[in-house]
Design a protein around this motif. Structure first.
Motif, PDB file in Angstrom:
ATOM      1  N   SER A 190     -45.339  26.193  18.720  1.00  0.00           N
ATOM      2  CA  SER A 190     -45.109  24.939  19.455  1.00  0.00           C
ATOM      3  C   SER A 190     -44.855  25.214  20.925  1.00  0.00           C
ATOM      4  CB  SER A 190     -43.917  24.194  18.857  1.00  0.00           C
ATOM      5  OG  SER A 190     -44.153  23.842  17.518  1.00  0.00           O
ATOM      6  N   LEU A 191     -44.167  26.315  21.204  1.00  0.00           N
ATOM      7  CA  LEU A 191     -43.816  26.646  22.579  1.00  0.00           C
ATOM      8  C   LEU A 191     -45.059  26.862  23.426  1.00  0.00           C
ATOM      9  CD1 LEU A 191     -41.764  27.335  24.740  1.00  0.00           C
ATOM     10  CD2 LEU A 191     -41.633  29.651  23.813  1.00  0.00           C
ATOM     11  N   ILE A 192     -46.017  27.631  22.912  1.00  0.00           N
ATOM     12  CA  ILE A 192     -47.237  27.916  23.667  1.00  0.00           C
ATOM     13  C   ILE A 192     -48.013  26.630  23.942  1.00  0.00           C
ATOM     14  CG2 ILE A 192     -49.460  29.099  23.602  1.00  0.00           C
ATOM     15  CD1 ILE A 192     -48.102  31.270  21.894  1.00  0.00           C
ATOM     16  N   ALA A 257     -45.051  16.951  12.076  1.00  0.00           N
ATOM     17  CA  ALA A 257     -44.039  15.980  12.485  1.00  0.00           C
ATOM     18  C   ALA A 257     -43.147  16.542  13.579  1.00  0.00           C
ATOM     19  CB  ALA A 257     -43.200  15.563  11.271  1.00  0.00           C
ATOM     20  N   VAL A 258     -42.783  17.804  13.443  1.00  0.00           N
ATOM     21  CA  VAL A 258     -41.920  18.445  14.439  1.00  0.00           C
ATOM     22  C   VAL A 258     -42.609  18.490  15.800  1.00  0.00           C
ATOM     23  CG1 VAL A 258     -41.106  20.714  15.138  1.00  0.00           C
ATOM     24  CG2 VAL A 258     -40.429  19.794  12.936  1.00  0.00           C
ATOM     25  N   PHE A 259     -43.903  18.794  15.801  1.00  0.00           N
ATOM     26  CA  PHE A 259     -44.632  18.863  17.069  1.00  0.00           C
ATOM     27  C   PHE A 259     -44.738  17.473  17.702  1.00  0.00           C
ATOM     28  CE2 PHE A 259     -48.540  19.452  19.684  1.00  0.00           C
ATOM     29  CZ  PHE A 259     -48.041  20.455  20.503  1.00  0.00           C
ATOM     30  N   VAL A 260     -44.930  16.453  16.887  1.00  0.00           N
ATOM     31  CA  VAL A 260     -44.975  15.081  17.394  1.00  0.00           C
ATOM     32  C   VAL A 260     -43.626  14.709  18.010  1.00  0.00           C
ATOM     33  CG1 VAL A 260     -45.167  12.653  16.730  1.00  0.00           C
ATOM     34  CG2 VAL A 260     -46.788  14.322  15.821  1.00  0.00           C
ATOM     35  N   VAL A 261     -42.531  15.094  17.345  1.00  0.00           N
ATOM     36  CA  VAL A 261     -41.190  14.834  17.883  1.00  0.00           C
ATOM     37  C   VAL A 261     -41.013  15.541  19.225  1.00  0.00           C
ATOM     38  CG1 VAL A 261     -38.731  15.277  17.534  1.00  0.00           C
ATOM     39  CG2 VAL A 261     -40.115  14.395  15.650  1.00  0.00           C
ATOM     40  N   ALA A 262     -41.477  16.792  19.304  1.00  0.00           N
ATOM     41  CA  ALA A 262     -41.351  17.552  20.547  1.00  0.00           C
ATOM     42  C   ALA A 262     -42.124  16.880  21.680  1.00  0.00           C
ATOM     43  CB  ALA A 262     -41.859  18.986  20.338  1.00  0.00           C
ATOM     44  N   ILE A 263     -43.331  16.397  21.389  1.00  0.00           N
ATOM     45  CA  ILE A 263     -44.127  15.698  22.396  1.00  0.00           C
ATOM     46  C   ILE A 263     -43.424  14.409  22.833  1.00  0.00           C
ATOM     47  CG2 ILE A 263     -46.289  14.459  22.801  1.00  0.00           C
ATOM     48  CD1 ILE A 263     -47.693  16.510  21.062  1.00  0.00           C
ATOM     49  N   ALA A 264     -42.861  13.691  21.863  1.00  0.00           N
ATOM     50  CA  ALA A 264     -42.152  12.453  22.181  1.00  0.00           C
ATOM     51  C   ALA A 264     -40.958  12.725  23.094  1.00  0.00           C
ATOM     52  CB  ALA A 264     -41.690  11.771  20.894  1.00  0.00           C
ATOM     53  N   LEU A 265     -40.218  13.793  22.812  1.00  0.00           N
ATOM     54  CA  LEU A 265     -39.077  14.156  23.660  1.00  0.00           C
ATOM     55  C   LEU A 265     -39.533  14.506  25.073  1.00  0.00           C
ATOM     56  CD1 LEU A 265     -36.999  16.331  21.166  1.00  0.00           C
ATOM     57  CD2 LEU A 265     -36.383  14.073  22.050  1.00  0.00           C
TER      58      LEU A 265
END
Length: 281
Positions: A190-192, A257-265
């Motif tokens: 996710s970081l990259i 879902a986690v990546f979507v949350v990260a994008i939303a943040l």
């Protein structure tokens, strides 16, 4: 002579240069694209050239009107890029070979069209570095401590929630199952991807350089925190449903879902930072 006039007047020469460049990197680029397809850590590589192209497209009027002033020292950078390619080929070091393409493109821009155009093209050219997969030795150096960090945070949080749990390295031991915090759960993937998106997003927004830098740096804790949340959620569900909660559909869905949350943040933070005077630092 402007860049637009120069490209029109010397179109045959420029086409020849591009054909030579394509021939030199004929075996390098397709192998990199294949890794984008096979390695989920670098699947974002497909969109990086498109975003870089959009950055250039946004500057198209300035690029066309700026004066073309070939800068001869740029030839040294072209030679450096080609030498980097040869060294990477001799040592079978893919990162060196692939990143040499960006160095060569920078040198060609300076040598053929000058420093003024290079300043305008610096962001699109530099952004191409996100498409180059990291050497696995560097990837592992980052992923391993991240796995341990995410494991510790997850264990501490699960204990606060009343879940009976123990840790051994990056292994989370629950009463009815055992979970491993693998590379995918460390946050490195996710970081990259999130860093690449954060840079693009930051430059789409109207804000000062300081705020852009803050938004880009924020991608690091956002990615790590989101993946820690994934591990914590998996641990809670595994407490009641066993290993099924960490396998199959749920595991894949949780990652998405986690990546979507990260994008939303990241989008939310960008909205906050862009409020007020957009150009203020």
């Amino acid at each position: 002579m402007t860049v637009a006039e120069c490209l029109k007047h010397h179109r045959v020469q420029f086409l020849l240069v591009l054909l030579i460049l394509a021939a030199v990197y004929w075996s390098v680029v397709p192998e990199m694209v294949q890794q984008w397809y096979e390695d989920e850590n670098y699947s974002h590589g497909f969109v990086v050239p498109l975003i870089a192209g959009y950055f250039a497209y946004e500057r198209r009027k300035d690029l066309a009107s700026v004066l073309a002033e070939p800068w001869w020292p740029g030839l040294l950078l072209v030679v450096a890029g080609l030498m980097q390619l040869v060294v990477g080929w001799l040592g079978t070091e893919f990162f060196t070979m692939r990143s040499s393409l960006v160095v060569t493109l920078c040198g060609m821009t300076l040598f053929l069209l000058g420093k003024r155009l290079f300043r305008l093209m610096l962001l699109p050219l530099a952004y191409l570095l996100f498409m180059v997969p990291l050497p696995y030795i560097i990837y592992d150096m980052v992923a391993f401590p991240l796995k341990l960090f995410v494991t510790r945070v997850s264990i501490a949080t699960l204990k606060l929630m009343g879940v009976v749990v123990m840790r051994e390295g990056n292994i989370i031991m629950l009463p009815f199952t055992t979970l491993e915090v693998a590379d995918a759960c460390s946050g490195i993937r996710s970081l990259i991807s999130l860093l690449a998106l954060a840079v693009a997003y930051a430059f789409f927004l109207e804000m000062g350089q300081l705020r852009r830098g803050l938004l880009i740096l924020a991608a690091i804790p956002i990615a790590i925190s989101a993946n820690a949340l994934r591990v914590i959620g998996t641990g809670v569900l595994a407490q009641y449903w066993g290993a099924r909660a960490a396998e199959g559909f749920f595991h894949e869905f949780a990652g998405l879902a986690v990546f979507v949350v990260a994008i939303a943040l990241m989008i939310g933070l960008g909205s906050l930072l862009s409020r007020g005077k957009g150009g203020a630092a």
